[in-house]
Design a protein around this motif. Structure first.
Motif, PDB file in Angstrom:
ATOM      1  N   UNK A 135       0.873 -36.111  45.233  1.00 50.81           N
ATOM      2  CA  UNK A 135       1.682 -37.163  44.612  1.00 50.81           C
ATOM      3  C   UNK A 135       0.971 -37.750  43.394  1.00 50.81           C
ATOM      4  N   UNK A 136      -0.315 -38.012  43.514  1.00 46.12           N
ATOM      5  CA  UNK A 136      -1.077 -38.592  42.401  1.00 46.12           C
ATOM      6  C   UNK A 136      -1.192 -37.602  41.239  1.00 46.12           C
ATOM      7  N   UNK A 137      -1.386 -36.339  41.540  1.00 48.20           N
ATOM      8  CA  UNK A 137      -1.492 -35.321  40.492  1.00 48.20           C
ATOM      9  C   UNK A 137      -0.188 -35.201  39.718  1.00 48.20           C
ATOM     10  N   UNK A 138       0.932 -35.150  40.438  1.00 52.77           N
ATOM     11  CA  UNK A 138       2.229 -35.032  39.772  1.00 52.77           C
ATOM     12  C   UNK A 138       2.561 -36.293  38.973  1.00 52.77           C
ATOM     13  N   UNK A 139       2.251 -37.452  39.537  1.00 55.61           N
ATOM     14  CA  UNK A 139       2.477 -38.703  38.810  1.00 55.61           C
ATOM     15  C   UNK A 139       1.633 -38.737  37.532  1.00 55.61           C
ATOM     16  N   UNK A 140       0.377 -38.299  37.627  1.00 55.53           N
ATOM     17  CA  UNK A 140      -0.494 -38.248  36.450  1.00 55.53           C
ATOM     18  C   UNK A 140       0.059 -37.340  35.362  1.00 55.53           C
ATOM     19  N   UNK A 141       0.584 -36.184  35.761  1.00 55.39           N
ATOM     20  CA  UNK A 141       1.197 -35.260  34.791  1.00 55.39           C
ATOM     21  C   UNK A 141       2.411 -35.897  34.125  1.00 55.39           C
ATOM     22  N   UNK A 142       3.223 -36.573  34.917  1.00 54.20           N
ATOM     23  CA  UNK A 142       4.421 -37.207  34.368  1.00 54.20           C
ATOM     24  C   UNK A 142       4.072 -38.344  33.406  1.00 54.20           C
ATOM     25  N   UNK A 143       3.106 -39.158  33.772  1.00 51.63           N
ATOM     26  CA  UNK A 143       2.718 -40.266  32.897  1.00 51.63           C
ATOM     27  C   UNK A 143       2.111 -39.737  31.601  1.00 51.63           C
ATOM     28  N   UNK A 144       1.286 -38.712  31.690  1.00 52.33           N
ATOM     29  CA  UNK A 144       0.692 -38.131  30.476  1.00 52.33           C
ATOM     30  C   UNK A 144       1.764 -37.535  29.578  1.00 52.33           C
ATOM     31  N   UNK A 145       2.727 -36.860  30.174  1.00 49.16           N
ATOM     32  CA  UNK A 145       3.825 -36.293  29.401  1.00 49.16           C
ATOM     33  C   UNK A 145       4.656 -37.408  28.769  1.00 49.16           C
ATOM     34  N   UNK A 146       4.927 -38.456  29.540  1.00 53.28           N
ATOM     35  CA  UNK A 146       5.683 -39.593  29.017  1.00 53.28           C
ATOM     36  C   UNK A 146       4.948 -40.223  27.836  1.00 53.28           C
ATOM     37  N   UNK A 147       3.633 -40.296  27.919  1.00 54.41           N
ATOM     38  CA  UNK A 147       2.826 -40.862  26.840  1.00 54.41           C
ATOM     39  C   UNK A 147       3.108 -40.113  25.532  1.00 54.41           C
ATOM     40  N   UNK A 148       3.113 -38.794  25.593  1.00 54.36           N
ATOM     41  CA  UNK A 148       3.377 -37.987  24.403  1.00 54.36           C
ATOM     42  C   UNK A 148       4.807 -38.109  23.911  1.00 54.36           C
ATOM     43  N   UNK A 149       5.763 -38.121  24.848  1.00 52.98           N
ATOM     44  CA  UNK A 149       7.177 -38.248  24.471  1.00 52.98           C
ATOM     45  C   UNK A 149       7.415 -39.580  23.769  1.00 52.98           C
ATOM     46  N   UNK A 150       6.910 -40.659  24.337  1.00 52.87           N
ATOM     47  CA  UNK A 150       7.131 -41.975  23.737  1.00 52.87           C
ATOM     48  C   UNK A 150       6.433 -42.112  22.394  1.00 52.87           C
ATOM     49  N   UNK A 151       5.254 -41.564  22.275  1.00 52.96           N
ATOM     50  CA  UNK A 151       4.543 -41.600  20.998  1.00 52.96           C
ATOM     51  C   UNK A 151       5.372 -40.895  19.926  1.00 52.96           C
ATOM     52  N   UNK A 152       5.913 -39.734  20.262  1.00 54.14           N
ATOM     53  CA  UNK A 152       6.701 -38.951  19.302  1.00 54.14           C
ATOM     54  C   UNK A 152       8.027 -39.629  18.985  1.00 54.14           C
ATOM     55  N   UNK A 153       8.706 -40.147  19.995  1.00 52.68           N
ATOM     56  CA  UNK A 153      10.037 -40.730  19.794  1.00 52.68           C
ATOM     57  C   UNK A 153      10.015 -42.082  19.086  1.00 52.68           C
ATOM     58  N   UNK A 154       8.885 -42.735  19.058  1.00 54.72           N
ATOM     59  CA  UNK A 154       8.822 -44.031  18.375  1.00 54.72           C
ATOM     60  C   UNK A 154       8.380 -43.905  16.919  1.00 54.72           C
ATOM     61  N   UNK A 155       8.078 -42.694  16.486  1.00 52.73           N
ATOM     62  CA  UNK A 155       7.705 -42.486  15.084  1.00 52.73           C
ATOM     63  C   UNK A 155       8.855 -42.914  14.184  1.00 52.73           C
ATOM     64  N   UNK A 156       8.557 -43.642  13.118  1.00 50.77           N
ATOM     65  CA  UNK A 156       9.577 -44.092  12.178  1.00 50.77           C
ATOM     66  C   UNK A 156      10.356 -45.306  12.659  1.00 50.77           C
ATOM     67  N   UNK A 157       9.903 -45.933  13.740  1.00 51.33           N
ATOM     68  CA  UNK A 157      10.546 -47.142  14.265  1.00 51.33           C
ATOM     69  C   UNK A 157       9.519 -48.282  14.222  1.00 51.33           C
ATOM     70  N   UNK A 158       9.959 -49.509  14.483  1.00 48.94           N
ATOM     71  CA  UNK A 158       8.987 -50.608  14.542  1.00 48.94           C
ATOM     72  C   UNK A 158       7.958 -50.440  15.664  1.00 48.94           C
TER      73      UNK A 158
END
Length: 102
Positions: A53-76
């Motif tokens: 559970x912790x390993x999968x959660x860690x993978x999801x949070x790390x992936x979310x980190x990258x998605x949010x970083x990319x999707x917020x480009x060009x926004x406030x």
């Protein structure tokens, strides 16, 4: 499936709200080929071992980190970075006594 949600609020340099908000909810569909290795049975109930559970959660949070970083480009919210967290602590904070059912 594992879902994670995030809410952001824009603040000025004095930490006062700017009236800018953003929220994201991401669902992750995960497949574990050898899932039975990470299961235990307790009182006719199947439980997922904490390490999986912790390993999968860690993978999801790390992936979310990258998605949010990319999707917020060009926004406030450009440049927003999710903090690094210990997935095991996150799981334990949800409910120290709970086991994750399959």
């Amino acid at each position: 499936m594992l879902g994670v949600g995030f809410y952001f609020e824009g603040l000025d340099q004095e930490k006062k709200p700017l009236g800018l908000t953003a929220s994201y909810h991401l669902d992750f569909v995960l497949e574990v080929e050898n899932l039975e290795v990470f299961l235990s049975r307790e009182d006719a109930e199947i439980q997922v071992l904490d390490i999986l559970a912790a390993t999968l959660l860690g993978l999801c949070i790390s992936t979310a980190r990258g998605i949010l970083y990319e999707r917020t480009q060009g926004t406030p919210f450009e440049g927003i970075i999710l903090p690094v967290v210990d997935p095991m602590k996150v799981l334990r904070s949800v409910d120290a006594e709970a086991k994750l059912p399959v």
